[in-house]
Motif scaffolding. Structure first.
Motif, PDB file in Angstrom:
ATOM      1  N   ALA A 118      26.422 -90.639 -69.204  1.00 28.73           N
ATOM      2  CA  ALA A 118      25.538 -91.527 -69.969  1.00 28.73           C
ATOM      3  C   ALA A 118      26.319 -92.185 -71.092  1.00 28.73           C
ATOM      4  O   ALA A 118      26.138 -93.378 -71.387  1.00 28.73           O
ATOM      5  N   LEU A 119      27.195 -91.424 -71.699  1.00 31.32           N
ATOM      6  CA  LEU A 119      27.981 -91.985 -72.798  1.00 31.32           C
ATOM      7  C   LEU A 119      28.869 -93.123 -72.297  1.00 31.32           C
ATOM      8  O   LEU A 119      28.925 -94.202 -72.900  1.00 31.32           O
ATOM      9  N   ILE A 120      29.521 -92.905 -71.153  1.00 34.68           N
ATOM     10  CA  ILE A 120      30.385 -93.968 -70.613  1.00 34.68           C
ATOM     11  C   ILE A 120      29.540 -95.192 -70.278  1.00 34.68           C
ATOM     12  O   ILE A 120      29.932 -96.327 -70.551  1.00 34.68           O
ATOM     13  N   ALA A 121      28.351 -94.944 -69.711  1.00 35.62           N
ATOM     14  CA  ALA A 121      27.486 -96.081 -69.386  1.00 35.62           C
ATOM     15  C   ALA A 121      27.177 -96.871 -70.657  1.00 35.62           C
ATOM     16  O   ALA A 121      27.231 -98.103 -70.671  1.00 35.62           O
ATOM     17  N   PHE A 122      26.871 -96.147 -71.717  1.00 31.40           N
ATOM     18  CA  PHE A 122      26.539 -96.799 -72.980  1.00 31.40           C
ATOM     19  C   PHE A 122      27.726 -97.621 -73.480  1.00 31.40           C
ATOM     20  O   PHE A 122      27.574 -98.776 -73.896  1.00 31.40           O
ATOM     21  N   LEU A 123      28.907 -97.044 -73.362  1.00 31.46           N
ATOM     22  CA  LEU A 123      30.083 -97.748 -73.868  1.00 31.46           C
ATOM     23  C   LEU A 123      30.406 -98.977 -73.014  1.00 31.46           C
ATOM     24  O   LEU A 123      30.728-100.046 -73.558  1.00 31.46           O
ATOM     25  N   THR A 124      30.316 -98.829 -71.692  1.00 30.68           N
ATOM     26  CA  THR A 124      30.620 -99.992 -70.858  1.00 30.68           C
ATOM     27  C   THR A 124      29.538-101.056 -71.012  1.00 30.68           C
ATOM     28  O   THR A 124      29.796-102.239 -70.816  1.00 30.68           O
TER      29      THR A 124
END
Ligand code: HDD
Ligand code: HEM
Ligand code: HEM
Lengths: 333, 438
Positions: free
Chosen positions: A213-219
């Motif tokens: 989820a964090l990577i999704a948020f960052l991308t």
């Protein structure tokens, strides 16, 4: 509330239920594929027993989403099916292979080679389909798909080949795996060993969700700025907070073997993730050109559709309850 | 072949595939419900065996029906976005209702297939009835959507935009009644004769098998009642088509020239250039008599329509004749079987009639495929009759050949798998058919 928002609301509800039900069926297929250890065969049997009676009904929620989409928002349907023709075609192939492999396996010869062949097909398509589904949903948010004067101008590759969309796909896979394992802990309450297998699987897959989820948020910051903005609105921390609470609660409950509670928390988590997503997406359908308002069907259609939905719900929800009561009812008691 | 042709072929292939399983989804639940009712009344275990055995086949067939239907729902947009953009708001209604019918069907199917030991016998039977109702209703709804493409109603086109939309009027369009009746009967006929054929095949080897005798009895009874009705319904359809889509009727009958007292042209090879039909059988005044019930009636020929509005006359005419030929064979078989049955008070089980039934197995489905070819190809070049042309609706997506070949390969694979799985279910001895688990 305007009519198109009511229809959109029903669509989100169907999508959430599809994720909760159909998603868990996909997850079941993944765990079937990954079944290992001395109890692999029993794991597979438990999964097949859990999915068997309900998968066709669960799958109809997706059809409902599609039908509501093309009845209530025809231009959005046409635009999505054109711009995302390739991923949707891939999803279809996945759906066909998964549904048929599951049933064929049950009715084919009980010989290891034959069973394994269908299992592989069932398992691979159970990973593949939600992965592409996640990509597709992600693509809608990127803002790369452009429709000018009702014509698609961004080609057939826009949106879904972004890192953000791929992370969404991975997230969908992990989420469904987590859901399925959590449900299966409840379904296997008569077999503590098996239950513990699924407990461990649920915990491990649940733990992967946060970093994804964090990577999704960052991308999203780069690939899907609208969603990113949406997720930084005032209500977002609230929603995010609650989602995390549910996620942590589910994990703790799994750890402490409070399975029924874990299942409720996992459901809450999914509901919040998808409703947060829909809120962040609002008012866009296909960001940025198609909104709920500018792609809605005429009022006469929407009104009838809502009446039909109400009548359908009255007829079908009790039947659906009955189905789950018969096959799942004895587990929670 | 152009992308447009591939798109049409892909649609045709997907529909032709789905309709087989859809028809079984309508017909088979009825057969199972009859068998189970017979069990509930007579308590003869053979009927229970039968219902269970059929339900194993149903589980396989319905799964393929469900996935191939899902493919269609998406394909409407993947291949024909221009059509759905305009038509979605108008005919979304029957598709939505169809969705509810699927829900009912899927829910009660789950209960039916897995609930043998969990539900009381009566409740289980009721679930079977509800599966049958759900299947039939879903067929009815979706056919009204197709009827609308043939006889669009319930909207006005203003500057290329549909306005004054009335989804109910669209659903109850002038073609709905005849298509719905004809298709629903077709589903019972095709399923009935196909099932009868399988059991007739086994009876040929073992004349006294109680299991196959009761199976043949039930399926043959359903099919033999529907087959004569279908002829009446087909005649009704043809007269409706004459009124609603005269170009389609003219193509069906390979009728090029408007004339009074038009002959019925059977078979032959239509030639659009010379506007003749080579090698056909002519029945003087036949067409006028059939269409208008008047041997001198004037029947519009294709010549009245611009060439670019002609459907492919060869395909439509030959498909139509194929359907009618199958229909007549099935009629003759039904009458013969019924007479033998009533006369001897015993299931007809002579070798020749069993062979006749085996031959009927594929013919019901063949008639259905041919009939749909008449309806769909006969509508060309229109996707919405007189409103939108098919090429205006097609997706701009290039490379449609790829999904066409992919789905064709996929469906061939499914068809082969289904064949072997069903064969396996049939070949097991009836005693082994009882469910091994709950
Ligand atoms: C078991 C299948 C079967 C049988 C025995 C027949 N048909 Fe049929 N026919 C169909 C199955 C079918 C179908 C596949 O179900 C169609 C396609 C669309 C529809 O409404 O029904 C169809 C369409 C169809 C149409 C076109 C309707 C339209 O385009 O609106 C006509 C005129 C007929 N039929 C006429 C006949 C006649 C005169 C028959 C008898 C001798 C006959 N059919 C036997
Ligand atoms: C009731 C549901 C149906 C709907 C809504 C429907 C819709 C369509 C659409 C949108 C097309 C593409 C556009 C066109 O070519 O005009 C098409 C074509 C076609 N369909 Fe249907 N159809 C239905 C039933 C069927 C069935 C059951 C068959 C079975 C064989 C069938 C056979 C075909 C064929 C052969 C074509 C290609 C016609 C051509 O391009 O020459 N259809 N249909
Ligand atoms: C004359 C044409 C058609 C008839 C009579 C028909 C009828 C049926 C029936 C009876 C079923 C249930 C099948 C089963 O469980 O075995 C079914 C499934 C389905 N059909 Fe069709 N159908 C037709 C054409 C179409 C078309 C054009 C579409 C496209 C929208 C479509 C979409 C579906 C879907 C989505 C399902 C799956 C439902 C589920 O998951 O249970 N069908 N159809």
């Amino acid at each position: 509330m305007t009519l198109e928002l009511i229809v959109a609301f029903f669509m989100v509800v169907s999508l959430v239920i599809y994720a909760l039900m159909g998603g868990a069926d996909f997850g079941g297929g993944m765990w079937d594929f990954l079944a290992t250890g001395p109890r692999a065969q029993r794991q597979k049997e438990a999964i097949a027993e859990a999915i068997g009676p309900i998968w066709e009904a669960n799958h109809v929620w997706l059809i409902l989403v599609i039908v509501l989409l093309f009845t209530g928002f025809p231009p959005a349907f046409s635009a999505m099916m054109t711009a995302l023709n390739i991923p949707f075609t891939l999803i279809l192939i996945g759906i066909v292979l998964r549904g048929s492999a599951f049933v064929f396996r049950k009715y084919d010869r009980d010989v290891a080679v034959v069973q394994r062949r269908w299992s592989v097909l069932f398992g691979v398509s159970s990973f593949f389909t939600p992965f592409v589904e996640g990509i597709t949903v992600g693509a809608l948010a990127t803002g790369n798909i452009r429709i000018v004067d009702g014509k698609l101008t961004s080609g057939f590759l826009a949106g879904w080949l972004t890192p953000f969309a791929f992370v969404c796909g991975i997230f969908a896979v992990a989420l469904f795996a987590f859901l399925a394992a959590t449900y299966l802990t409840v379904d296997t309450s008569d077999d503590p060993e098996l239950q513990n297998d699924f407990r461990q699987r649920a915990i491990w897959s649940g733990l992967t969700l946060a970093p994804i989820a964090l990577i999704a948020f960052l991308t999203a910051r780069k690939d899907a700025p609208d969603i990113f903005d949406g997720l930084t609105r005032w209500w977002a921390p609230l929603l995010l907070g609650w989602t995390s609470c549910f996620a942590v609660a589910a994990l703790i409950a799994l750890w402490r073997r409070r399975y029924v509670f874990a299942r409720i928390a996992a459901i809450g988590q999914v509901v919040l993730i998808l409703s947060g997503w829909s809120l962040a997406q609002y008012p866009n359908f296909v960001t940025p050109d198609l909104t709920f308002a500018n792609s809605a069907a005429p009022q006469a259609t929407l009104r009838l559709l809502i009446i039909a939905l109400g009548a359908g719900a009255i007829l079908l929800l009790p039947s659906l309850y009955f189905l789950f009561h018969i096959f799942k009812g004895d587990e929670t008691r | 072949m152009s992308d447009f042709l591939f798109a049409r072929s892909q649609m045709a292939m997907s529909l032709a595939f789905h309709i087989i399983f859809a028809a079984i989804g309508i017909g088979l639940p009825v057969l199972m419900a009859v068998a189970e009712a017979a069990y509930l009344r007579t308590k003869k275990p053979v009927y229970l065996d039968l219902a269970k055995r059929w339900s194993r086949g149903a589980a396989i067939l319905f799964a393929v029906g469900a996935v191939s239907g899902t493919v269609l729902a998406f394909e409407l947009g993947l291949l024909w976005p221009g059509f759905m953009e305009k038509a979605g708001a108008i005919i979304g209604m029957p598709f939505s209702l169809e969705g509810f019918a699927f829900f009912a069907e899927a829910i009660f199917l789950g209960l039916y297939l897995y609930g043998w030991n969990r539900l009381s016998p009566i409740l289980h039977w009721v679930c079977g009835i509800l599966v049958a109702i759900g299947g039939t209703l879903s067929g009815i709804f979706v056919v009204t959507a197709n009827a609308w493409m043939n006889a669009p109603a319930g909207f006005r086109m203003v500057n290329g935009k549909p306005t004054d939309i009335d989804p109910i009027a669209a659903m109850l369009n002038p073609a709905s009644l005849h298509e719905v009746i004809h298709m629903t009967l077709a589903a019972f006929i095709a399923t009935g004769f196909a099932v009868a054929a399988v059991h007739a095949f086994f009876l040929l080897r073992d004349r006294e098998s109680a299991f196959h005798r009761s199976a043949l009895g039930i399926s043959l009874a359903v099919a033999c009642v529907c087959a004569p009705l279908q002829i009446v319904s087909g005649d009704f359809s043809a007269r409706k088509v004459a009124k609603l889509q005269p170009a389609k009727l003219a193509a069906m009958e390979a009728h090029y020239h408007t004339q009074n007292g038009a002959p019925l042209i059977i078979g032959g090879l239509p030639n659009d250039k010379s506007e003749t039909v080579a090698g056909a059988l002519h029945i003087p005044r036949g067409l006028s008599l059939l269409v208008a019930r008047d041997p001198d009636a004037r029947i519009t020929g294709l010549e009245e329509f611009p060439r670019d509005q002609w459907p492919d006359v060869r395909i439509v005419h030959l498909s139509f004749d194929l359907m009618v030929a199958c229909g007549l064979y099935l009629l003759a078989l039904s009458i013969t079987a019924a007479c033998l049955w009533l006369k001897n008070r015993r299931l007809p089980d002579r070798g020749w009639i069993l062979r006749g039934i085996i031959l009927a197995g594929p013919l019901g489905f063949l008639a259905m495929e041919a009939g749909w070819t008449v309806t769909e190809v006969g509508r060309q070049p229109w996707i919405i009759y007189n409103v939108m042309r098919t090429h205006e609706a097609v997706t701009p997506m290039p490379g449609i050949a790829i999904p066409f070949f992919a789905f064709t390969a996929l469906y061939i694979f499914l068809a082969i798998s289904v064949f072997f799985l069903l064969r396996r279910q049939f070949l097991r001895s009836p005693e082994a058919a009882t469910e091994k688990s709950a």
